[in-house]
Design a protein around this motif. Structure first.
Motif, PDB file in Angstrom:
ATOM      1  N   VAL A  20       1.016  21.419 -30.328  1.00  0.00           N
ATOM      2  CA  VAL A  20       0.045  20.452 -29.170  1.00  0.00           C
ATOM      3  C   VAL A  20      -0.769  21.932 -29.438  1.00  0.00           C
ATOM      4  CG1 VAL A  20      -0.645  20.177 -27.091  1.00  0.00           C
ATOM      5  CG2 VAL A  20       1.411  19.009 -28.681  1.00  0.00           C
ATOM      6  N   ARG A  21      -1.494  21.749 -29.967  1.00  0.00           N
ATOM      7  CA  ARG A  21      -2.484  23.025 -29.777  1.00  0.00           C
ATOM      8  C   ARG A  21      -3.367  22.450 -27.999  1.00  0.00           C
ATOM      9  NH1 ARG A  21       0.120  23.996 -32.979  1.00  0.00           N
ATOM     10  NH2 ARG A  21      -0.504  25.181 -35.145  1.00  0.00           N
TER      11      ARG A  21
ATOM     12  N   THR B 181       4.968  10.807 -33.145  1.00  0.00           N
ATOM     13  CA  THR B 181       5.596  12.243 -31.919  1.00  0.00           C
ATOM     14  C   THR B 181       5.239  13.279 -32.403  1.00  0.00           C
ATOM     15  OG1 THR B 181       8.224  12.148 -33.508  1.00  0.00           O
ATOM     16  CG2 THR B 181       7.964  10.742 -31.315  1.00  0.00           C
ATOM     17  N   VAL B 182       4.422  13.986 -31.609  1.00  0.00           N
ATOM     18  CA  VAL B 182       4.174  15.512 -31.786  1.00  0.00           C
ATOM     19  C   VAL B 182       5.650  16.763 -31.457  1.00  0.00           C
ATOM     20  CG1 VAL B 182       2.182  17.029 -31.424  1.00  0.00           C
ATOM     21  CG2 VAL B 182       1.606  14.608 -32.892  1.00  0.00           C
TER      22      VAL B 182
ATOM     23  N   LYS C 206      11.000  16.729 -25.707  1.00  0.00           N
ATOM     24  CA  LYS C 206      10.585  17.435 -26.522  1.00  0.00           C
ATOM     25  C   LYS C 206      10.097  17.488 -27.178  1.00  0.00           C
ATOM     26  CE  LYS C 206      15.602  19.590 -27.166  1.00  0.00           C
ATOM     27  NZ  LYS C 206      16.828  19.705 -28.645  1.00  0.00           N
ATOM     28  N   THR C 207       9.287  16.416 -27.543  1.00  0.00           N
ATOM     29  CA  THR C 207       7.700  15.361 -28.014  1.00  0.00           C
ATOM     30  C   THR C 207       7.505  15.025 -27.348  1.00  0.00           C
ATOM     31  OG1 THR C 207       9.046  13.675 -28.720  1.00  0.00           O
ATOM     32  CG2 THR C 207       9.385  15.700 -31.203  1.00  0.00           C
ATOM     33  N   VAL C 208       5.439  14.602 -28.046  1.00  0.00           N
ATOM     34  CA  VAL C 208       4.943  13.445 -27.193  1.00  0.00           C
ATOM     35  C   VAL C 208       4.779  12.188 -28.323  1.00  0.00           C
ATOM     36  CG1 VAL C 208       2.875  13.468 -25.849  1.00  0.00           C
ATOM     37  CG2 VAL C 208       3.607  15.925 -26.312  1.00  0.00           C
TER      38      VAL C 208
ATOM     39  N   ARG D 298      -5.578  13.150 -29.909  1.00  0.00           N
ATOM     40  CA  ARG D 298      -4.775  11.761 -30.139  1.00  0.00           C
ATOM     41  C   ARG D 298      -4.123  11.273 -28.547  1.00  0.00           C
ATOM     42  NH1 ARG D 298      -1.019  12.483 -34.800  1.00  0.00           N
ATOM     43  NH2 ARG D 298      -0.919  10.493 -34.639  1.00  0.00           N
ATOM     44  N   GLU D 299      -4.408   9.666 -28.524  1.00  0.00           N
ATOM     45  CA  GLU D 299      -4.007   9.718 -27.185  1.00  0.00           C
ATOM     46  C   GLU D 299      -2.630   9.722 -26.783  1.00  0.00           C
ATOM     47  OE1 GLU D 299      -4.299   5.473 -24.260  1.00  0.00           O
ATOM     48  OE2 GLU D 299      -5.059   5.868 -26.543  1.00  0.00           O
ATOM     49  N   VAL D 300      -1.809   9.889 -25.187  1.00  0.00           N
ATOM     50  CA  VAL D 300      -1.017  10.143 -24.712  1.00  0.00           C
ATOM     51  C   VAL D 300      -0.150   8.994 -24.318  1.00  0.00           C
ATOM     52  CG1 VAL D 300       0.828  11.345 -23.076  1.00  0.00           C
ATOM     53  CG2 VAL D 300      -1.179  12.158 -24.322  1.00  0.00           C
ATOM     54  N   VAL D 301       1.214   8.446 -25.081  1.00  0.00           N
ATOM     55  CA  VAL D 301       1.730   7.032 -24.968  1.00  0.00           C
ATOM     56  C   VAL D 301       3.189   7.612 -23.919  1.00  0.00           C
ATOM     57  CG1 VAL D 301       3.087   5.482 -25.408  1.00  0.00           C
ATOM     58  CG2 VAL D 301       1.100   5.585 -26.682  1.00  0.00           C
ATOM     59  N   ARG D 302       3.427   8.749 -24.267  1.00  0.00           N
ATOM     60  CA  ARG D 302       4.407   9.184 -23.339  1.00  0.00           C
ATOM     61  C   ARG D 302       4.990  10.461 -23.683  1.00  0.00           C
ATOM     62  NH1 ARG D 302       7.093   5.328 -26.159  1.00  0.00           N
ATOM     63  NH2 ARG D 302       8.707   6.021 -27.709  1.00  0.00           N
ATOM     64  N   VAL D 303       6.019  11.493 -22.701  1.00  0.00           N
ATOM     65  CA  VAL D 303       5.734  12.203 -22.471  1.00  0.00           C
ATOM     66  C   VAL D 303       7.383  12.332 -22.857  1.00  0.00           C
ATOM     67  CG1 VAL D 303       5.948  15.308 -22.120  1.00  0.00           C
ATOM     68  CG2 VAL D 303       3.991  13.522 -21.598  1.00  0.00           C
TER      69      VAL D 303
END
Length: 103
Positions: A98-99, A92-93, A79-81, A71-76
């Motif tokens: 997150v592995r 949000t993950v 507590k989530t990504v 998955r492409e990250v938009v922002r951190v």
């Protein structure tokens, strides 16, 4: 039908039912044992997994989620990504799902 024939038929039917019940019981026990072993192994693997923190994810371009999907990250977030989806919104993950991180 004579009485002896009915008695013999019932005896054979009872023997068949007992045989089937014993085999089903044996298969259920084997299945339950296998299920417990798989669950224990999964719990062990999960407990040995490296937990990623916010500091590990900051600066990442992609993450691998709990389903193995890149998955492409938009922002951190705290507590989530936040990651992109196939649609127009983000998801949000949580960090514990997150592995892996790709930079």
């Amino acid at each position: 039908m004579s009485r002896d024939t009915v008695t013999a038929y019932r005896a054979r039917a009872k023997a068949n039912e007992d045989s089937i019940s014993a085999e089903l019981s044996r298969q259920k026990t084997a299945s339950d044992t296998e299920y417990r072993e798989v669950k224990e192994r999964a719990a062990q693997v999960e407990s040995e997994r490296v937990r990623l923190t916010r500091d590990d994810v900051v600066g990442a371009t992609h993450i691998v989620d709990q389903f193995g999907k890149l998955r492409e990250v938009v922002r951190v977030n705290q507590k989530t990504v936040s990651v992109t989806t196939e649609w127009s919104w983000t998801e949000t993950v949580p960090f514990d799902r997150v592995r892996a991180v790709k930079r």
